[in-house]
Design an enzyme around this catalytic site. Sequence first.
Site, mmCIF file in Angstrom:
data_model
loop_
_atom_site.group_PDB
_atom_site.id
_atom_site.type_symbol
_atom_site.label_atom_id
_atom_site.label_comp_id
_atom_site.label_asym_id
_atom_site.label_seq_id
_atom_site.Cartn_x
_atom_site.Cartn_y
_atom_site.Cartn_z
ATOM 1 N N GLY A 102 0.782 -5.105 -8.304
ATOM 2 C CA GLY A 102 -0.636 -5.792 -8.906
ATOM 3 C C GLY A 102 -1.300 -5.880 -7.845
ATOM 4 O O GLY A 102 -1.200 -5.994 -6.663
ATOM 5 N N ARG A 105 -4.369 -9.683 -4.172
ATOM 6 C CA ARG A 105 -5.705 -10.492 -3.238
ATOM 7 C C ARG A 105 -6.962 -9.794 -3.666
ATOM 8 O O ARG A 105 -7.903 -10.054 -3.273
ATOM 9 C CB ARG A 105 -5.415 -10.266 -1.762
ATOM 10 C CG ARG A 105 -5.232 -8.913 -1.258
ATOM 11 C CD ARG A 105 -5.464 -8.937 0.204
ATOM 12 N NE ARG A 105 -5.059 -7.649 1.037
ATOM 13 C CZ ARG A 105 -5.004 -7.439 2.136
ATOM 14 N NH1 ARG A 105 -5.638 -8.289 2.904
ATOM 15 N NH2 ARG A 105 -4.652 -6.337 2.575
ATOM 16 N N LYS A 125 -11.955 -8.386 -2.585
ATOM 17 C CA LYS A 125 -10.615 -7.973 -1.882
ATOM 18 C C LYS A 125 -10.673 -9.331 -0.703
ATOM 19 O O LYS A 125 -11.532 -9.319 0.133
ATOM 20 C CB LYS A 125 -10.681 -6.752 -1.201
ATOM 21 C CG LYS A 125 -9.232 -6.549 -0.472
ATOM 22 C CD LYS A 125 -9.112 -5.246 -0.201
ATOM 23 C CE LYS A 125 -7.883 -5.018 0.485
ATOM 24 N NZ LYS A 125 -7.663 -3.391 0.778
ATOM 25 N N ASP A 137 -0.947 -14.467 0.982
ATOM 26 C CA ASP A 137 -2.063 -15.525 0.611
ATOM 27 C C ASP A 137 -3.138 -15.126 -0.340
ATOM 28 O O ASP A 137 -4.012 -15.776 -0.380
ATOM 29 C CB ASP A 137 -2.360 -16.145 1.846
ATOM 30 C CG ASP A 137 -2.918 -15.066 2.993
ATOM 31 O OD1 ASP A 137 -3.024 -13.977 2.128
ATOM 32 O OD2 ASP A 137 -3.232 -15.450 4.066
ATOM 33 N N GLY A 138 -3.139 -13.886 -0.547
ATOM 34 C CA GLY A 138 -4.460 -13.554 -1.185
ATOM 35 C C GLY A 138 -5.685 -13.309 -0.398
ATOM 36 O O GLY A 138 -6.739 -13.078 -1.037
ATOM 37 N N ARG A 195 -15.753 -4.420 -3.178
ATOM 38 C CA ARG A 195 -15.687 -3.071 -3.435
ATOM 39 C C ARG A 195 -16.126 -2.835 -4.720
ATOM 40 O O ARG A 195 -15.863 -3.698 -5.801
ATOM 41 C CB ARG A 195 -14.354 -2.572 -3.004
ATOM 42 C CG ARG A 195 -13.177 -3.188 -3.411
ATOM 43 C CD ARG A 195 -11.876 -2.774 -3.066
ATOM 44 N NE ARG A 195 -10.868 -3.026 -3.669
ATOM 45 C CZ ARG A 195 -9.612 -2.564 -3.328
ATOM 46 N NH1 ARG A 195 -9.404 -1.611 -2.256
ATOM 47 N NH2 ARG A 195 -8.771 -2.939 -3.760
ATOM 48 N N ARG A 202 -5.294 2.862 -11.042
ATOM 49 C CA ARG A 202 -4.302 3.542 -10.333
ATOM 50 C C ARG A 202 -3.191 4.213 -10.852
ATOM 51 O O ARG A 202 -2.853 3.786 -11.968
ATOM 52 C CB ARG A 202 -3.754 2.662 -9.040
ATOM 53 C CG ARG A 202 -4.690 1.836 -8.277
ATOM 54 C CD ARG A 202 -4.249 0.268 -8.116
ATOM 55 N NE ARG A 202 -5.484 -0.294 -7.554
ATOM 56 C CZ ARG A 202 -5.464 -0.560 -6.383
ATOM 57 N NH1 ARG A 202 -4.650 -0.020 -5.412
ATOM 58 N NH2 ARG A 202 -6.622 -1.318 -5.780
ATOM 59 N N ASP A 272 0.404 3.172 -5.643
ATOM 60 C CA ASP A 272 -0.449 2.058 -6.027
ATOM 61 C C ASP A 272 -1.723 2.150 -5.347
ATOM 62 O O ASP A 272 -2.713 1.492 -5.647
ATOM 63 C CB ASP A 272 0.449 0.746 -5.895
ATOM 64 C CG ASP A 272 0.865 0.452 -4.507
ATOM 65 O OD1 ASP A 272 1.594 1.616 -4.155
ATOM 66 O OD2 ASP A 272 0.340 -0.266 -3.618
ATOM 67 N N ASN A 273 -1.786 3.189 -4.463
ATOM 68 C CA ASN A 273 -3.160 3.404 -3.730
ATOM 69 C C ASN A 273 -3.714 4.524 -4.168
ATOM 70 O O ASN A 273 -4.444 5.474 -3.181
ATOM 71 C CB ASN A 273 -2.888 3.350 -2.194
ATOM 72 C CG ASN A 273 -2.461 2.039 -1.833
ATOM 73 O OD1 ASN A 273 -2.818 0.899 -2.532
ATOM 74 N ND2 ASN A 273 -1.793 2.028 -0.495
HETATM 75 P P1 AMP Z 1 -1.353 -2.408 0.263
HETATM 76 O O1 AMP Z 1 -0.210 -2.085 1.218
HETATM 77 O O2 AMP Z 1 -2.397 -3.199 1.094
HETATM 78 O O3 AMP Z 1 -1.881 -1.497 -0.849
HETATM 79 O O4 AMP Z 1 -0.732 -3.772 -0.467
HETATM 80 C C1 AMP Z 1 0.351 -3.489 -1.485
HETATM 81 C C2 AMP Z 1 0.423 -4.646 -2.238
HETATM 82 O O5 AMP Z 1 0.662 -5.774 -1.545
HETATM 83 C C3 AMP Z 1 -0.543 -4.862 -3.085
HETATM 84 O O6 AMP Z 1 -0.068 -5.168 -4.353
HETATM 85 C C4 AMP Z 1 -1.502 -6.001 -2.728
HETATM 86 O O7 AMP Z 1 -2.134 -6.664 -3.594
HETATM 87 C C5 AMP Z 1 -0.607 -6.865 -2.017
HETATM 88 N N1 AMP Z 1 -0.897 -7.736 -0.866
HETATM 89 C C6 AMP Z 1 -1.341 -7.055 0.435
HETATM 90 N N2 AMP Z 1 -1.969 -7.988 1.151
HETATM 91 C C7 AMP Z 1 -1.876 -9.266 0.398
HETATM 92 C C8 AMP Z 1 -2.110 -10.454 0.488
HETATM 93 N N3 AMP Z 1 -2.686 -11.131 1.793
HETATM 94 N N4 AMP Z 1 -2.071 -11.442 -0.354
HETATM 95 C C9 AMP Z 1 -1.393 -10.988 -1.653
HETATM 96 N N5 AMP Z 1 -1.034 -9.894 -1.558
HETATM 97 C C10 AMP Z 1 -1.165 -8.897 -0.968
HETATM 98 MG MG MG Z 2 -2.937 -1.218 -2.031
#
Ligand code: AMP
Ligand code: MG
Length: 520
Positions: A102, A105, A125, A137-138, A195, A202, A272-273
């Site tokens: 999900g 952040r 973001k 931490d979001g 963005r 996705r 998810d990306n």
């Molecule tokens: P990513 O590898 O950036 O595509 O992130 C994978 C998952 O981790 C996604 O669900 C993101 O929303 C979550 N995520 C990454 N960084 C953070 C963050 N700093 N705080 C909360 N969720 C994160």
């Molecule tokens: Mg992602």
Amino acid sequence: MLPELRFDNAFVRELPGDSETSPGPREVRGALHSSVAPLPVSAPRLIAHSAEMAESLGFSEIQANSREFADVFGGNALMDGMQTYATNYGGHQFGNWAGQLGDGRAISLGEVLNSAGQRWELQLKGAGPTPYSRRADGRAVLRSSVREFLCSEAMHHLGVPTTRALSLVATGDPVVRDMFYDGHPAAEKGAIVCRVAPSFIRFGNFELPSSRGENGVLNQLIDFTIRRDFPELQGKGEDLRADWFGEVCARTAVMVAHWMRVGFVHGVMNTDNMSILGLTIDYGPYGWIDNFDPEWTPNTTDRQHRRYRFGQQAQVAHWNLACLAQALAPVFGSIEPLQAGLQRYIDTWMAADRANIAAKLGMLECREEDLVLMQDLHGWMTAAEVDMTIFFRALSDLATAQRAPEMFAAAFYDDAKRQQMTPILQSWLSRYAVRLESDPQSAERRCERMRAVNPRYVLRNWLAQQAIDMADAGDESEIHALLDVMRHPYDDQPGRERFAQRRPDWARNKAGCSMLSCSS
Ligand code: AMP
Ligand code: MG
């Protein structure tokens, strides 16, 4: 001060939402989104914005530079019509099912319908925790936000399908990150990127309800996606769904072919990306090819298996589409349309790859023998360690300049290899010259067409890192300089030669230049 935008928040209006509203991370079942507001920041300040994106949304330059704009896109205020939410999705990460992920952040602000009738979803973001944040931490650091902001716009101007970026806002709040997961956490500057895309759906949005047997939710999402994001598709029932999946496959193939053309490595092609619209999404540990190397990945988290290396991106996209097909299968009457879609991926990819060969080498068509010609060139480029962008740009000018092979000198990273490998280049160039004799285009026309597909400027890793280092030290001018250069990547821009140079030695093994982690 800010304009009145027309919002049409279809995603939250038409799809099932989370009935719980309490804060805190949790499992969210039977719902595709959760209502959540951005968490205010101390001192939102606009660092940069995309003039093109601002204009197409309806912001004047004065409005984009206003205090209100920074407040809204830093997460401290809302405009009329905005509705904030995070979406629920799962994903396959590095080949394994990861369950619920999900928007941890990312917080969407709503969907704008602009004066041209386009739909643009706005998404912050780094705007604070959501129910999907798990233990994180979001937030987002300046370094990764600069990279996402610049690359989104650079890719757009290169003609690569991508999500866009409206703004880069400094939050004034520190964010702690352990950049290389080695026990050295440090406080960094925080930032938020807004963005923008017609849709942020996705593959993982479909995978999650499917994995839970929530076929009703899955059906709703499929119908919604087709209706809102693929209005050009006609037909009904199973045929329409089959067309839609085929279209997703074709668009994904086209996107990856563009990546290969410009030398882009996504770095984290988890499902998810992967955007359902075939847009490049989630700019994390991505990188640009300097010396041509199909084995290269910038992502240190993937160092061992190199699953997401440059030369493997087409195969990975197919694997990801197969995951999507599997997720869709429970609500498809038969699996044949899904298999047909995957075949359409392969066919589209092969055609796009051939089109790339013809375009990059400057021929009207790609013949069987040209596959070998390009394969041999790639082999030589790898062995000779030549810069991909500089090499193809020099090749583009070859027809009209007649100065081979000295004009390739700037593309080499290693002088010994240059001397050793130049004779092989010469013999390749002779074969190439023979091949061009049977191509009907004039030299001028060929040069012009090659220069339109072989960029002069790409967002080289070390260029972005320089801009980040300067911004961390308080000088944000290089962010603006890069944003501006990358607006015209196919034009020679006199006085801006430094942005077209090969990677300097200091950047070869520097963090941020050739090594990036997922920590952002
Ligand atoms: P990513 O590898 O950036 O595509 O992130 C994978 C998952 O981790 C996604 O669900 C993101 O929303 C979550 N995520 C990454 N960084 C953070 C963050 N700093 N705080 C909360 N969720 C994160
Ligand atoms: Mg992602």
